[in-house]
Design an enzyme around this catalytic site. Structure first.
Site, PDB file in Angstrom:
ATOM      1  CE  LYS A 257      23.190  54.045  14.301  1.00 49.37           C
ATOM      2  NZ  LYS A 257      22.003  53.296  14.052  1.00 49.37           N
ATOM      3  NE  ARG A 258      25.934  58.264  11.974  1.00 46.51           N
ATOM      4  CZ  ARG A 258      25.337  57.111  11.692  1.00 46.51           C
ATOM      5  NH1 ARG A 258      25.965  55.963  11.881  1.00 46.51           N
ATOM      6  NH2 ARG A 258      24.121  57.082  11.203  1.00 46.51           N
TER       7      ARG A 258
END
Ligand code: GLU
Length: 483
Positions: A257-258
């Site tokens: 999700k980064r």
């Protein structure tokens, strides 16, 4: 081996957060394999991590799998002949199986305290030795071990890995895989609170649920030798193992999700059609044998074969997903598209969620869409001048660092208005930054505007995935600002 048994496959998500696109990907492959072979597709909830598992996450997993259209034949909400389908409801079964392993010497109790384990690890680090349990309690005589267990001394149960030789298995996609036993830890099978770990519960359940093919993500491949040893210890025939390639970012790193949102509900929120999502996932690492790119689930099932899966690290390319979605939108008949739009943007549920936030700010219903565009846009434009103007005590680069850290720390915060407010206020104090300055940067990053409904309610309504994605996008932009 198991080929003649009726095919039974499963996905076994842990309800510890937002449903992940990887779950849908693995789900799709399992689903297609089951359908292609007239088998059953089982949904099992692996909630052995009592601290991190939540009923909300479980409900969200069920909901998003249904949204993409991967309906299971057996599962926690619909039952089946092999239930219960939630591991927290199967504790007695695991205890029973642990007794078998203790009795036949394949497992042993470990009385080491967390402090003792800590000093073992420290010693290993100093001596640059292999990590993993050093086998102290494995050397305790069985009678003595039994006496201490009976006396109620706190203990875990560990798998007694063979000390020599190798453990191997055949992976349907990778061929023979084998591991030196002395490189594999004496894994904890049951924690001191009597709850099983993933390894024990997973093997016991796959066997009892008569799973014929374990089709899961590559990240579990290192666990498989432990599982094979468990199957042997119980005297059971292992299933066929299939480890699917990990989904990757464009730079080939593992998706996270980064880099891109990985929560299924994020894509639902921005208006990706469920069939586009399945179509996209179906393209990852599997080809239909021709150059078809736009296909539906039935076509995928028809053409599905493990021989068509490639291990080259499929790229989760959001632009490709958007392209596919656009093709489908343009192909759709107008009445169908209209009803999809209503479902996606103006469903009772979606509108009810947003109305309390914006009713103070509109005088006619027509103003509603403009007030809520930022809830559903994937690439929300962020007005950088506005953001930079709001910086009083920090440079853009400093604010970038602050926001990046903030995103990281927010991972552990419940995503609801109150805890978010508490967290952000605490964060300002910790970093010695004026609340107004940080809050304004966050507000502009997540909404693209200076004036919005209350920030924390807005963040809650946006959801963790969208907020994370936008804050990270703002971080990148701030880094590029040259004053
Ligand atoms: N509970 C594991 C997960 O969250 C399941 C892994 C497996 O399929 O064995 O992915």
């Amino acid at each position: 081996m198991t080929d003649k048994k009726p095919v039974r496959v499963r996905i076994a998500p842990s309800p510890t957060g937002d449903p992940h696109v990887g779950t849908a990907y693995v789900g799709l492959i399992n689903f297609a394999f089951a359908r292609k072979n007239g088998g059953r597709f089982v949904l099992r909830i692996e909630d052995t991590d009592r601290e991190r598992s939540t009923p909300e996450s479980e409900a969200a997993i069920l909901d998003s799998l249904r949204w993409v259209g991967l309906e299971w034949d057996e599962g926690p909400d619909k039952g089946g002949d092999y239930g219960p389908y939630r591991q927290s409801e199967r504790s007695d079964l695991y205890r029973e199986h642990i007794r078998t392993l203790l009795d036949n010497g394949s497992a042993y109790p470990c009385f080491c305290t967390p402090e003792e384990l800590g000093s073992i690890r420290k010693r290993q680090r100093e001596q640059k030795k292999n990590k993993g349990y050093d086998g102290t309690c494995r050397r305790i005589e069985p009678d003595e071990a039994r006496r201490r267990m009976d006396a109620g001394e706190p203990h875990t149960i560990r798998l007694a890995m063979p000390l020599e030789g190798e453990t191997g298995f055949t992976d349907r996609l990778r061929g023979e895989v084998s591991y030196a036993n002395d490189q594999i830890d004496d894994q904890i099978l049951m924690k001191s609170d009597g709850f099983p770990t993933y390894h024990l519960a997973n093997v016991v359940d796959d066997h009892l649920m008569e799973i014929t093919h374990v089709i899961r993500a590559e990240e579990w491949i290192n666990s498989t030798p432990k599982h094979v040893v468990l199957y042997q210890a119980f005297g059971w025939e292992p299933p066929v193992f299939v480890h699917l390639p990990l989904l990757r970012n464009k730079d080939k790193s593992k998706i996270s999700k980064r880099k891109n949102p990985v929560a299924l509900n994020y894509y639902r929120q921005i208006g990706i059609l469920p069939e586009s999502m399945l179509n996209f996932l179906g393209m990852l690492g599997h080809s239909l044998g021709d150059d078809r790119e736009v296909f539906d689930l039935e076509e995928f099932i028809q053409e599905f074969s493990f021989d068509r899966v490639s291990l080259g690290g499929p790229v989760f390319d959001v632009d490709k997903l958007l392209w596919l979605n656009g093709v489908r939108i343009r192909d759709m008949a107008v009445p169908e598209l209209a009803s999809r739009l209503r479902e996606s943007l103006f469903s009772q549920e979606a509108v009810e969620r947003l109305v309390p936030l914006i009713r103070e700010r509109i005088d006619s219903l027509g103003e509603f869409p403009d007030k809520v565009t930022y809830f559903t846009l994937h690439k929300l434009p962020i007005p950088m001048e506005l953001m930079v103007k709001g910086l009083k005590t920090r440079t853009p680069a400093e604010m970038a660092t602050l926001l990046k850290k903030c995103v990281k720390e927010m991972d552990g915060v419940e995503f609801a208005a109150e805890p978010l407010e508490e967290f952000l206020k605490g964060y300002c104090e910790e970093k010695d930054i004026k609340i107004g300055e940080l809050f304004m940067a966050v507000r502009i990053a997540v909404t693209g505007r200076k004036a919005t409904p209350p920030l924390f309610e807005t963040m809650e309504a946006l959801g963790r995935a969208a907020v994370t994605q936008r804050l990270l996008a703002a971080v990148e932009l701030l880094k590029q600002v040259r004053l």
